[in-house]
Design a protein around this motif. Structure first.
Motif, mmCIF file in Angstrom:
data_model
loop_
_atom_site.group_PDB
_atom_site.id
_atom_site.type_symbol
_atom_site.label_atom_id
_atom_site.label_comp_id
_atom_site.label_asym_id
_atom_site.label_seq_id
_atom_site.Cartn_x
_atom_site.Cartn_y
_atom_site.Cartn_z
ATOM 1 N N VAL A 1 0.831 -1.207 0.000
ATOM 2 C CA VAL A 1 0.000 0.000 0.000
ATOM 3 C C VAL A 1 0.869 1.262 0.000
ATOM 4 O O VAL A 1 0.624 2.213 -0.753
ATOM 5 C CB VAL A 1 -0.954 -0.008 1.212
ATOM 6 C CG1 VAL A 1 -1.701 1.311 1.308
ATOM 7 C CG2 VAL A 1 -1.939 -1.166 1.097
ATOM 8 N N VAL A 2 1.890 1.283 0.845
ATOM 9 C CA VAL A 2 2.742 2.477 0.940
ATOM 10 C C VAL A 2 3.532 2.686 -0.350
ATOM 11 O O VAL A 2 3.633 3.814 -0.862
ATOM 12 C CB VAL A 2 3.682 2.376 2.153
ATOM 13 C CG1 VAL A 2 4.682 3.534 2.167
ATOM 14 C CG2 VAL A 2 2.884 2.363 3.447
ATOM 15 N N VAL B 1 2.881 11.999 1.332
ATOM 16 C CA VAL B 1 2.236 10.714 1.588
ATOM 17 C C VAL B 1 2.282 10.500 3.093
ATOM 18 O O VAL B 1 3.368 10.470 3.685
ATOM 19 C CB VAL B 1 2.928 9.552 0.855
ATOM 20 C CG1 VAL B 1 2.358 8.209 1.313
ATOM 21 C CG2 VAL B 1 2.768 9.702 -0.647
ATOM 22 N N VAL B 2 1.102 10.381 3.703
ATOM 23 C CA VAL B 2 1.018 10.294 5.157
ATOM 24 C C VAL B 2 0.494 8.915 5.548
ATOM 25 O O VAL B 2 -0.561 8.488 5.076
ATOM 26 C CB VAL B 2 0.090 11.392 5.732
ATOM 27 C CG1 VAL B 2 0.045 11.294 7.253
ATOM 28 C CG2 VAL B 2 0.554 12.764 5.285
ATOM 29 N N VAL B 3 1.247 8.240 6.408
ATOM 30 C CA VAL B 3 0.840 6.952 6.967
ATOM 31 C C VAL B 3 0.454 7.202 8.420
ATOM 32 O O VAL B 3 1.247 7.728 9.200
ATOM 33 C CB VAL B 3 1.975 5.923 6.875
ATOM 34 C CG1 VAL B 3 1.516 4.578 7.451
ATOM 35 C CG2 VAL B 3 2.435 5.755 5.425
ATOM 36 N N ASP C 1 -2.564 8.043 3.072
ATOM 37 C CA ASP C 1 -3.081 9.112 2.222
ATOM 38 C C ASP C 1 -2.023 9.493 1.191
ATOM 39 O O ASP C 1 -0.873 9.796 1.552
ATOM 40 C CB ASP C 1 -3.441 10.342 3.056
ATOM 41 C CG ASP C 1 -4.559 10.049 4.051
ATOM 42 O OD1 ASP C 1 -5.277 9.054 3.845
ATOM 43 O OD2 ASP C 1 -4.682 10.810 5.033
ATOM 44 N N ASP C 2 -2.419 9.482 -0.089
ATOM 45 C CA ASP C 2 -1.468 9.867 -1.138
ATOM 46 C C ASP C 2 -1.943 11.142 -1.830
ATOM 47 O O ASP C 2 -2.913 11.770 -1.402
ATOM 48 C CB ASP C 2 -1.273 8.725 -2.144
ATOM 49 C CG ASP C 2 -2.566 8.362 -2.879
ATOM 50 O OD1 ASP C 2 -3.421 9.248 -3.065
ATOM 51 O OD2 ASP C 2 -2.717 7.198 -3.285
ATOM 52 N N GLY D 1 -8.910 14.267 0.107
ATOM 53 C CA GLY D 1 -7.975 15.376 -0.076
ATOM 54 C C GLY D 1 -7.451 15.436 -1.494
ATOM 55 O O GLY D 1 -8.213 15.317 -2.469
ATOM 56 N N PRO D 2 -6.141 15.598 -1.671
ATOM 57 C CA PRO D 2 -5.570 15.708 -3.017
ATOM 58 C C PRO D 2 -5.379 14.368 -3.711
ATOM 59 O O PRO D 2 -4.826 14.323 -4.814
ATOM 60 C CB PRO D 2 -4.212 16.369 -2.748
ATOM 61 C CG PRO D 2 -3.833 15.879 -1.395
ATOM 62 C CD PRO D 2 -5.123 15.792 -0.619
ATOM 63 N N GLY D 3 -5.787 13.304 -3.086
ATOM 64 C CA GLY D 3 -5.582 11.991 -3.692
ATOM 65 C C GLY D 3 -6.552 10.961 -3.173
ATOM 66 O O GLY D 3 -7.761 11.179 -3.135
ATOM 67 N N CYS D 4 -6.002 9.831 -2.754
ATOM 68 C CA CYS D 4 -6.818 8.715 -2.271
ATOM 69 C C CYS D 4 -6.349 8.292 -0.878
ATOM 70 O O CYS D 4 -5.219 8.574 -0.480
ATOM 71 C CB CYS D 4 -6.724 7.509 -3.221
ATOM 72 S SG CYS D 4 -7.476 7.788 -4.834
ATOM 73 N N ARG D 5 -7.244 7.632 -0.188
ATOM 74 C CA ARG D 5 -6.913 7.075 1.122
ATOM 75 C C ARG D 5 -7.209 5.578 1.117
ATOM 76 O O ARG D 5 -8.327 5.154 0.813
ATOM 77 C CB ARG D 5 -7.719 7.741 2.231
ATOM 78 C CG ARG D 5 -7.662 6.990 3.566
ATOM 79 C CD ARG D 5 -8.392 7.721 4.674
ATOM 80 N NE ARG D 5 -7.635 8.899 5.098
ATOM 81 C CZ ARG D 5 -8.064 9.735 6.052
ATOM 82 N NH1 ARG D 5 -9.242 9.545 6.622
ATOM 83 N NH2 ARG D 5 -7.312 10.769 6.409
#
Length: 344
Positions: free
Chosen positions: A238-239, A252-254, A270-271, A325-329
Motif C-alpha cells: 500500500v505504501v 504521503v502520510v501513513v 493518504d497519497d 484530499g488531493p488523492g486517495c486514502r
C-alpha cells in the motif's frame, strides 16, 4: 325430489373443504414466492384446515349427536399434530436442499470467476513480461554486436529488467497461492505501528528519489493478531503504491490509530495521486488494475492491492479505497489483539 342425507353431507363437506382449500392454496402460492420452504410448512396445515372445515360444517348441518361431534373433533385433533409434524419435516428438508443448491450455485460462480481471473492474469503477465524481455533481448544483441560504448550501463539495465521480471513472477505466485490455499490461522500478536514504521523507513529512499515527502504519524502500540510476514507485505504494497502514484513535491502520510478502548486498529495511507473516478475505485482491488496509468509503467503486474486485499481478509480485517484530499486514502482495519487473561 329431495336429496338423500348421505349425498347432501358429501356435497356440503366437499364444497366447504374445497373453498377453504382453494383459499389456503392461494395463500401458499403467495408465501412460496418469498420462501418455498415456508410454503412446505403451510401446505399440510391448509390440508388439515380444509378437511376440518368440511367436517365441522357438515356435522353442524346434519345435527349429529354431541357424542359423534366430539368423536370427530378428537379425530381432527389427533390428525392435526401429525400433519404439522410432516410439514415441519418437509420445511427442514426443502430448506436444507435450498441451501445446498444456493451453495452449489455460489461455488460454481466462484469457479467461473476464478477461471476468468486466471485467464486475465495470463493475459496481463504475457503483456507485462514481453516489455522487459524485449529490452533484455535488444540490449543483449547490442552487446553481442559490439555496438555499446558503455557496457557497464547496459549490464545494469539488463539486471534491472531481470529484477523487474522477478517482481512480476513473485506477485503472480503469491496471488496464486492466496487464491488456492485455505486461510491461515493468525497465531501471533503483531504491532501494526512498528510494522508501519519499518515500512516507512524502507520506502524513504524511493520517496526521496521521487521527491515525495513520506511521513508517519501515530506511534502508540497497535497490537493486532496476524501473520507478521503477511502484514509486512500488506503495508509495503500500500505504501509503495502511494509513493509511486503521488506527484513530486506532495505528501504521503501513513497514520496508525489505536484507541485503548477500541476493538479495532486502523491504518490510513493518504497519497496525492489526484483522485480516481468512482468506476476506477470499484475496480481498484482487481488483479491487473492500475488506474489510468499505462500498464507497463511500473514493476509488477498490477496485483499489489489485490494481494493486500486478500491478506487483510485472511487476518479478519477490511481494506477500502476512497478519494480523500488531493488523492486517495487506503484504510486498513484489523481486529485489535487482546491478550487472554491468565488462568488462575
Amino acid at each position: 325430489m329431495p336429496m338423500r342425507p348421505e349425498l347432501e353431507a358429501i356435497t356440503l363437506a366437499a364444497g366447504t373443504a374445497g373453498a377453504v382449500g382453494l383459499a389456503g392454496a392461494a395463500l401458499t402460492l403467495l408465501v412460496a414466492r418469498r420462501s418455498p420452504a415456508a410454503a412446505t410448512l403451510l401446505g399440510p396445515v391448509v390440508g388439515v384446515a380444509s378437511v376440518a372445515a368440511g367436517v365441522v360444517v357438515t356435522t353442524r348441518a346434519m345435527f349429529l349427536s354431541e357424542h359423534d361431534a366430539t368423536l370427530i373433533a378428537l379425530v381432527l385433533l389427533a390428525a392435526a399434530p401429525v400433519a404439522l409434524a410432516i410439514g415441519v419435516l418437509l420445511f427442514r428438508s426443502v430448506r436444507r436442499l435450498d441451501r445446498r443448491a444456493q451453495q452449489r450455485l455460489a461455488d460454481e460462480q466462484r469457479e467461473l470467476e476464478l477461471a476468468r481471473s486466471r485467464q486475465d492474469m495470463i493475459t496481463w503477465a504475457s503483456h507485462d513480461l514481453r516489455t522487459p524481455l524485449s529490452s533484455i533481448r535488444v540490449m543483449s544483441e547490442a552487446l553481442e554486436d559490439g555496438l555499446v560504448t558503455d557496457q557497464d550501463d547496459y549490464h545494469r539495465r539488463i539486471r534491472a529488467e531481470a529484477d523487474r521480471m522477478t517482481v512480476m513472477v513473485d506477485d503472480l505466485l503469491e496471488l496464486s497461492r492466496l487464491r488456492s490455499s485455505a486461510p491461515a490461522d493468525p497465531g501471533e500478536a503483531v504491532d501494526l505501528a512498528e510494522v508501519a514504521a519499518t515500512v516507512v523507513a524502507s520506502q524513504q529512499p524511493v520517496a526521496q528519489q521521487q521527491r515525495v515527502h513520506l511521513r508517519l504519524t501515530g506511534d502508540a502500540p497497535a497490537p493486532v493478531r496476524a501473520a507478521a510476514g503477511e502484514l509486512d507485505r500488506v503495508v509495503a504494497n500500500v505504501v509503495s503504491n502511494a509513493v509511486r502514484e503521488s506527484a513530486a513535491g506532495s505528501d504521503v502520510v501513513v497514520r496508525v490509530a489505536a484507541e485503548p478502548a477500541a476493538e479495532e486498529v486502523v491504518l490510513d495511507v493518504d497519497d496525492a495521486c489526484g483522485g480516481l473516478a468512482e468506476e476506477a475505485l470499484a475496480h481498484a482491488f482487481e488483479p491487473g488494475w492500475r488506474g489510468s496509468s499505462a500498464r507497463s509503467a511500473g514493476a509488477g503486474v498490477g496485483v499489489g492491492l489485490t494481494i493486500a486485499h486478500a491478506l487483510v481478509e485472511r487476518s479478519g480485517g477490511t481494506i477500502t479505497l476512497a478519494n480523500h484530499g488531493p488523492g486517495c486514502r487506503v484504510r486498513i482495519t484489523l481486529p485489535r489483539h487482546t491478550p487472554a487473561p491468565d488462568a488462575r
